[in-house]
Write a protein that holds these residues in place. Structure first.
Motif, PDB file in Angstrom:
ATOM      1  N   THR A 131       0.827  -1.205   0.000  1.00 12.72           N
ATOM      2  CA  THR A 131       0.000   0.000   0.000  1.00 12.72           C
ATOM      3  C   THR A 131       0.865   1.261   0.000  1.00 12.72           C
ATOM      4  O   THR A 131       1.980   1.277   0.528  1.00 12.72           O
ATOM      5  CB  THR A 131      -0.934   0.042   1.223  1.00 12.72           C
ATOM      6  OG1 THR A 131      -0.158  -0.087   2.414  1.00 12.72           O
ATOM      7  CG2 THR A 131      -1.951  -1.077   1.159  1.00 12.72           C
ATOM      8  N   GLU A 132       0.325   2.319  -0.606  1.00 16.08           N
ATOM      9  CA  GLU A 132       1.062   3.586  -0.700  1.00 16.08           C
ATOM     10  C   GLU A 132       1.391   4.112   0.698  1.00 16.08           C
ATOM     11  O   GLU A 132       0.556   4.093   1.602  1.00 16.08           O
ATOM     12  CB  GLU A 132       0.224   4.613  -1.462  1.00 16.08           C
ATOM     13  CG  GLU A 132       0.964   5.930  -1.660  1.00 16.08           C
ATOM     14  CD  GLU A 132       0.134   6.947  -2.432  1.00 16.08           C
ATOM     15  OE1 GLU A 132       0.038   6.805  -3.662  1.00 16.08           O
ATOM     16  OE2 GLU A 132      -0.418   7.870  -1.790  1.00 16.08           O
ATOM     17  N   HIS A 133       2.617   4.622   0.828  1.00 14.65           N
ATOM     18  CA  HIS A 133       3.062   5.135   2.123  1.00 14.65           C
ATOM     19  C   HIS A 133       4.203   6.126   1.923  1.00 14.65           C
ATOM     20  O   HIS A 133       4.704   6.306   0.813  1.00 14.65           O
ATOM     21  CB  HIS A 133       3.529   3.983   3.021  1.00 14.65           C
ATOM     22  CG  HIS A 133       4.680   3.218   2.444  1.00 14.65           C
ATOM     23  ND1 HIS A 133       4.532   2.267   1.444  1.00 14.65           N
ATOM     24  CD2 HIS A 133       6.021   3.256   2.721  1.00 14.65           C
ATOM     25  CE1 HIS A 133       5.701   1.762   1.141  1.00 14.65           C
ATOM     26  NE2 HIS A 133       6.635   2.346   1.884  1.00 14.65           N
ATOM     27  N   ARG A 134       4.621   6.739   3.012  1.00 17.10           N
ATOM     28  CA  ARG A 134       5.760   7.646   2.992  1.00 17.10           C
ATOM     29  C   ARG A 134       6.459   7.555   4.345  1.00 17.10           C
ATOM     30  O   ARG A 134       5.931   6.964   5.294  1.00 17.10           O
ATOM     31  CB  ARG A 134       5.336   9.089   2.693  1.00 17.10           C
ATOM     32  CG  ARG A 134       4.348   9.663   3.678  1.00 17.10           C
ATOM     33  CD  ARG A 134       3.730  10.960   3.169  1.00 17.10           C
ATOM     34  NE  ARG A 134       2.756  11.482   4.119  1.00 17.10           N
ATOM     35  CZ  ARG A 134       3.023  12.351   5.086  1.00 17.10           C
ATOM     36  NH1 ARG A 134       4.285  12.821   5.208  1.00 17.10           N
ATOM     37  NH2 ARG A 134       2.096  12.783   5.908  1.00 17.10           N
ATOM     38  N   HIS A 135       7.635   8.165   4.434  1.00 20.86           N
ATOM     39  CA  HIS A 135       8.415   8.121   5.668  1.00 20.86           C
ATOM     40  C   HIS A 135       8.720   9.548   6.126  1.00 20.86           C
ATOM     41  O   HIS A 135       9.171  10.378   5.329  1.00 20.86           O
ATOM     42  CB  HIS A 135       9.725   7.369   5.445  1.00 20.86           C
ATOM     43  CG  HIS A 135       9.532   5.980   4.920  1.00 20.86           C
ATOM     44  ND1 HIS A 135       9.203   4.913   5.717  1.00 20.86           N
ATOM     45  CD2 HIS A 135       9.607   5.487   3.647  1.00 20.86           C
ATOM     46  CE1 HIS A 135       9.093   3.825   4.979  1.00 20.86           C
ATOM     47  NE2 HIS A 135       9.336   4.136   3.719  1.00 20.86           N
ATOM     48  N   GLN A 173      -7.852  -0.110  -3.256  1.00 20.61           N
ATOM     49  CA  GLN A 173      -6.981   1.058  -3.109  1.00 20.61           C
ATOM     50  C   GLN A 173      -7.524   2.301  -3.808  1.00 20.61           C
ATOM     51  O   GLN A 173      -6.878   3.357  -3.797  1.00 20.61           O
ATOM     52  CB  GLN A 173      -5.588   0.732  -3.650  1.00 20.61           C
ATOM     53  CG  GLN A 173      -4.856  -0.333  -2.855  1.00 20.61           C
ATOM     54  CD  GLN A 173      -4.772   0.016  -1.387  1.00 20.61           C
ATOM     55  OE1 GLN A 173      -4.106   0.968  -0.995  1.00 20.61           O
ATOM     56  NE2 GLN A 173      -5.489  -0.729  -0.555  1.00 20.61           N
ATOM     57  N   ASN A 174      -8.705   2.179  -4.398  1.00 19.49           N
ATOM     58  CA  ASN A 174      -9.321   3.341  -5.052  1.00 19.49           C
ATOM     59  C   ASN A 174      -9.473   4.491  -4.057  1.00 19.49           C
ATOM     60  O   ASN A 174     -10.004   4.316  -2.958  1.00 19.49           O
ATOM     61  CB  ASN A 174     -10.692   2.975  -5.617  1.00 19.49           C
ATOM     62  CG  ASN A 174     -10.602   2.070  -6.829  1.00 19.49           C
ATOM     63  OD1 ASN A 174      -9.533   1.903  -7.414  1.00 19.49           O
ATOM     64  ND2 ASN A 174     -11.713   1.454  -7.213  1.00 19.49           N
ATOM     65  N   GLY A 175      -8.980   5.660  -4.425  1.00 21.45           N
ATOM     66  CA  GLY A 175      -9.067   6.832  -3.559  1.00 21.45           C
ATOM     67  C   GLY A 175      -7.893   6.995  -2.625  1.00 21.45           C
ATOM     68  O   GLY A 175      -7.815   7.988  -1.900  1.00 21.45           O
ATOM     69  N   PHE A 176      -6.970   6.030  -2.628  1.00 20.77           N
ATOM     70  CA  PHE A 176      -5.840   6.089  -1.700  1.00 20.77           C
ATOM     71  C   PHE A 176      -4.501   6.023  -2.427  1.00 20.77           C
ATOM     72  O   PHE A 176      -3.491   5.591  -1.865  1.00 20.77           O
ATOM     73  CB  PHE A 176      -5.930   4.948  -0.684  1.00 20.77           C
ATOM     74  CG  PHE A 176      -7.177   4.975   0.144  1.00 20.77           C
ATOM     75  CD1 PHE A 176      -7.385   5.967   1.094  1.00 20.77           C
ATOM     76  CD2 PHE A 176      -8.172   4.022  -0.050  1.00 20.77           C
ATOM     77  CE1 PHE A 176      -8.541   5.995   1.852  1.00 20.77           C
ATOM     78  CE2 PHE A 176      -9.325   4.037   0.698  1.00 20.77           C
ATOM     79  CZ  PHE A 176      -9.522   5.031   1.652  1.00 20.77           C
ATOM     80  N   ILE A 177      -4.493   6.433  -3.694  1.00 18.52           N
ATOM     81  CA  ILE A 177      -3.254   6.437  -4.474  1.00 18.52           C
ATOM     82  C   ILE A 177      -3.005   7.836  -5.032  1.00 18.52           C
ATOM     83  O   ILE A 177      -3.835   8.378  -5.760  1.00 18.52           O
ATOM     84  CB  ILE A 177      -3.319   5.409  -5.622  1.00 18.52           C
ATOM     85  CG1 ILE A 177      -3.360   3.984  -5.051  1.00 18.52           C
ATOM     86  CG2 ILE A 177      -2.118   5.560  -6.547  1.00 18.52           C
ATOM     87  CD1 ILE A 177      -3.520   2.903  -6.085  1.00 18.52           C
ATOM     88  N   THR A 178      -1.882   8.413  -4.659  1.00 15.27           N
ATOM     89  CA  THR A 178      -1.500   9.743  -5.154  1.00 15.27           C
ATOM     90  C   THR A 178      -0.244   9.671  -6.022  1.00 15.27           C
ATOM     91  O   THR A 178       0.001  10.578  -6.810  1.00 15.27           O
ATOM     92  CB  THR A 178      -1.250  10.706  -3.979  1.00 15.27           C
ATOM     93  OG1 THR A 178      -0.160  10.221  -3.180  1.00 15.27           O
ATOM     94  CG2 THR A 178      -2.495  10.820  -3.096  1.00 15.27           C
ATOM     95  N   ALA A 179       0.552   8.613  -5.843  1.00 13.76           N
ATOM     96  CA  ALA A 179       1.782   8.432  -6.629  1.00 13.76           C
ATOM     97  C   ALA A 179       1.415   7.746  -7.941  1.00 13.76           C
ATOM     98  O   ALA A 179       1.129   6.549  -7.958  1.00 13.76           O
ATOM     99  CB  ALA A 179       2.787   7.593  -5.844  1.00 13.76           C
ATOM    100  N   LYS A 180       1.425   8.507  -9.029  1.00 12.14           N
ATOM    101  CA  LYS A 180       0.932   7.975 -10.300  1.00 12.14           C
ATOM    102  C   LYS A 180       1.991   7.917 -11.400  1.00 12.14           C
ATOM    103  O   LYS A 180       1.683   7.645 -12.553  1.00 12.14           O
ATOM    104  CB  LYS A 180      -0.272   8.799 -10.755  1.00 12.14           C
ATOM    105  CG  LYS A 180      -1.435   8.700  -9.766  1.00 12.14           C
ATOM    106  CD  LYS A 180      -2.678   9.419 -10.258  1.00 12.14           C
ATOM    107  CE  LYS A 180      -3.826   9.247  -9.274  1.00 12.14           C
ATOM    108  NZ  LYS A 180      -5.072   9.908  -9.739  1.00 12.14           N
ATOM    109  N   HIS A 181       3.212   8.188 -11.022  1.00  6.89           N
ATOM    110  CA  HIS A 181       4.330   8.004 -11.958  1.00  6.89           C
ATOM    111  C   HIS A 181       4.957   6.647 -11.646  1.00  6.89           C
ATOM    112  O   HIS A 181       5.251   6.339 -10.490  1.00  6.89           O
ATOM    113  CB  HIS A 181       5.370   9.099 -11.783  1.00  6.89           C
ATOM    114  CG  HIS A 181       6.593   8.906 -12.636  1.00  6.89           C
ATOM    115  ND1 HIS A 181       6.635   9.257 -13.962  1.00  6.89           N
ATOM    116  CD2 HIS A 181       7.811   8.376 -12.337  1.00  6.89           C
ATOM    117  CE1 HIS A 181       7.824   8.954 -14.457  1.00  6.89           C
ATOM    118  NE2 HIS A 181       8.548   8.424 -13.488  1.00  6.89           N
ATOM    119  N   PHE A 182       5.140   5.800 -12.655  1.00  2.00           N
ATOM    120  CA  PHE A 182       5.710   4.485 -12.365  1.00  2.00           C
ATOM    121  C   PHE A 182       6.768   4.098 -13.395  1.00  2.00           C
ATOM    122  O   PHE A 182       6.800   4.592 -14.521  1.00  2.00           O
ATOM    123  CB  PHE A 182       4.614   3.406 -12.297  1.00  2.00           C
ATOM    124  CG  PHE A 182       4.016   3.023 -13.625  1.00  2.00           C
ATOM    125  CD1 PHE A 182       4.587   2.022 -14.410  1.00  2.00           C
ATOM    126  CD2 PHE A 182       2.872   3.659 -14.095  1.00  2.00           C
ATOM    127  CE1 PHE A 182       4.038   1.666 -15.634  1.00  2.00           C
ATOM    128  CE2 PHE A 182       2.310   3.299 -15.316  1.00  2.00           C
ATOM    129  CZ  PHE A 182       2.889   2.306 -16.083  1.00  2.00           C
TER     130      PHE A 182
END
Length: 239
Positions: A131-135, A173-182
């Motif tokens: 799942t999307e996360h950050r530190h 995960q719909n609505g919980f993804i902001t990182a869209k560059h892959f």
């Protein structure tokens, strides 16, 4: 007498020729078989064998089945869990009830707060997403990391200009993804986090993935998930 000797000699030569031909044919046959085996090994790929019907029973996450799924994939990739790896392995479904699509296994080779370094091994089943996360910074600097794919491949997502033709992401995960560059990251390729504190995640391709991660000290208190429902609970520790 001379004629008889010539006949014997001729028969001997013919016998050697036949043996030689048989040996050459056998050698050629073995070579072709070896080439075919090599081609088959190169063409063989790991594919999904387990679904949510296997991973959940009466709504409860089955850790033993999850472990079996990872062991099956690791065996295919020629990876054996040592005593250390097995002792430190954890498996999570982020408590979202969709382990087929969202979950991971892994262990820390080292996580040294005093000297500030970290090594992690990540296992993802086919199509499985972290799942999307950050530190963020705590008493320790925010974690900065790099990844190297060992087996399979992943789609490594980060912030930046949206990449077209995005692979299908888990519906939960719909609505919980902001990182869209892959970037599609293949074995041997190394990719760093594109910005400290930036949201990111990865998802395995259809063959699953084994990934090495290298970073400064990982402080769990600095981990922030985009989806507030996510929990980091190891199912193996609940046995």
């Amino acid at each position: 007498m001379i004629k008889k000797g010539l006949n014997v000699a001729l028969m001997g030569v013919l016998g050697l020729a036949i043996v030689g031909c048989d040996g050459q044919q056998k050698k050629t046959s073995e070579t072709k078989e070896s080439i075919n085996i090599t081609k088959n090994m190169e063409q063989a790929v790991y594919t999904k064998k387990f679904t949510n019907k296997d991973f959940y029973k009466d709504g409860k996450f089955q850790g033993d089945v999850a472990l079996k799924a990872y062991e099956d994939m690791l065996s295919f990739y020629g990876i054996q869990l040592s005593d250390f790896m097995r002792k430190n392995l954890w498996i999570i479904d982020f408590e979202l009830g969709d382990f087929e699509h969202v979950g991971m296994a892994g262990f820390f080779w080292v996580n040294d707060a005093e000297h500030g370094y970290f090594a992690h091994e990540i296992y993802l089943l086919p199509g499985q997403m972290i799942t999307e996360h950050r530190h963020v910074a705590t008493d320790h600097p925010a974690k900065h990391e790099s990844w190297m794919v060992n087996k399979g491949f992943v789609y490594n997502f980060s912030t930046g200009e949206e990449t077209p033709n995005c692979p299908k992401l888990p519906e939960c995960q719909n609505g919980f993804i902001t990182a869209k560059h892959f970037v599609k990251q293949n074995p041997g390729e190394i990719l760093p986090l594109n910005g400290i504190g930036e949201p990111h995640f990865m998802m395995a391709g259809e063959n699953g993935a084994c990934v090495f991660e290298f970073a400064n000290y990982h402080d769990g208190n600095g981990l922030r998930f985009t989806n507030p429902k996510v929990q980091f609970t190891d199912v193996l520790s609940q046995k």
